[in-house]
Design an enzyme around this catalytic site. Sequence first.
Site, PDB file in Angstrom:
ATOM      1  N   PRO A   2       0.829  -1.213   0.000  1.00 53.68           N
ATOM      2  CA  PRO A   2       0.000   0.000   0.000  1.00 53.68           C
ATOM      3  C   PRO A   2       0.861   1.259   0.000  1.00 53.68           C
ATOM      4  CG  PRO A   2      -0.512  -1.455   1.877  1.00 53.68           C
ATOM      5  CD  PRO A   2       0.697  -2.002   1.206  1.00 53.68           C
ATOM      6  N   GLU A   3       0.547   2.164  -0.908  1.00 54.69           N
ATOM      7  CA  GLU A   3       1.184   3.480  -0.926  1.00 54.69           C
ATOM      8  C   GLU A   3       0.096   4.524  -0.704  1.00 54.69           C
ATOM      9  OE1 GLU A   3       3.857   4.119  -4.233  1.00 54.69           O
ATOM     10  OE2 GLU A   3       4.506   2.029  -4.220  1.00 54.69           O
ATOM     11  N   HIS A 113      -5.314 -14.141  10.870  1.00 51.38           N
ATOM     12  CA  HIS A 113      -4.277 -13.120  10.994  1.00 51.38           C
ATOM     13  C   HIS A 113      -4.830 -11.799  11.524  1.00 51.38           C
ATOM     14  CE1 HIS A 113      -1.400 -15.721   9.077  1.00 51.38           C
ATOM     15  NE2 HIS A 113      -2.237 -15.924   8.074  1.00 51.38           N
ATOM     16  N   ARG A 132       2.021 -10.930   7.535  1.00 48.44           N
ATOM     17  CA  ARG A 132       3.481 -10.840   7.690  1.00 48.44           C
ATOM     18  C   ARG A 132       3.909  -9.936   8.838  1.00 48.44           C
ATOM     19  NH1 ARG A 132       6.486 -10.525   2.015  1.00 48.44           N
ATOM     20  NH2 ARG A 132       8.236 -10.830   3.442  1.00 48.44           N
ATOM     21  N   ARG A 175      20.934  16.398  -3.107  1.00 48.93           N
ATOM     22  CA  ARG A 175      20.985  14.930  -3.107  1.00 48.93           C
ATOM     23  C   ARG A 175      21.740  14.363  -4.298  1.00 48.93           C
ATOM     24  NH1 ARG A 175      16.614  12.261   0.291  1.00 48.93           N
ATOM     25  NH2 ARG A 175      16.022  13.985   1.667  1.00 48.93           N
TER      26      ARG A 175
END
Length: 294
Positions: A2-3, A113, A132, A175
């Site tokens: 998920p973003e 879960h 997880r 950067r």
Amino acid sequence: LPELPEVETVRRGLHRRLIGRTVRSVEVRRADLRWPLPKDLAPRLKGRRLVQVGRRGKYLLLEFAPGPALPNQVLLIHLGMTGRLIVRAKAGPGKRPLKGAAPERKTAPETAHEHVVFGFDDGQELAFADPRRFGSIDLVAMADLDRHPRLRDLGPDPFPNAPAPDRLLAALKGRTTSIKAALTDQKLMAGLGNIYVSEILHEAMISPRRPANKVSDADAEALSAAIRKVLGEGVAAGGASLRDYVQANGDLGNFQAQFKVYDREGHPCPRCGQPIKRVEQGGRATFYCARCQR
Ligand SMILES: [Zn+2]
């Protein structure tokens, strides 16, 4: 994984289903996820009304109204890699289904879960499932939110307001990493990952391998516009596909259909027809068009 667009979709779903509801029960089934769970989750949340569902980057912020001797508390949730939030009508014993209601669904295998389950006063349940366990849940006083170790170093959130070109230029100037690495750095901007940065760089016609400090004024303009467009489309697609329940899981589901480069190695670039390339950058896959992204 998920973003920002997926997390924003979940945020909207939680708001729609649970805003104004009061916590009646909290069931914690293990001591930790990625980080230890707060031991006093239940006493600090029971009897509290959910007043706001916010988001910072990939973090969900569920704010609960103050109670006796406790100020506003914020439940901080990160979905990690496989975390999901499920809102459902409670199907406990003694609860008879309404006449004409759809038959109760069989218990899904992932119920195993479900590590934390919140019960609300209208009978709904919010379950956090995470096979997880890279996700996390914490509870923090509203006043301490900005100092929280998970939040204090987060850069600005690029949705709904994309960063202005001059701010992007300033952030990228110092950067020497690739622009791909810079844009996935949560300290520069919070919420983007592998998938949406690949899509944004394709939209902006900038190679993911370009050093971050080699971005021109025109590139920064294109990047700002691309962030706005790609995130806007991602959120719109999520809102359309996750209609009536709240869920964000590891597979890309309905979002995948609209990707132009992500996970599309060998497919033609929608802009120029050249096959999309896949390269590894910092151990993560990056997808791009070597002809139109320079
Ligand atoms: Zn191309």
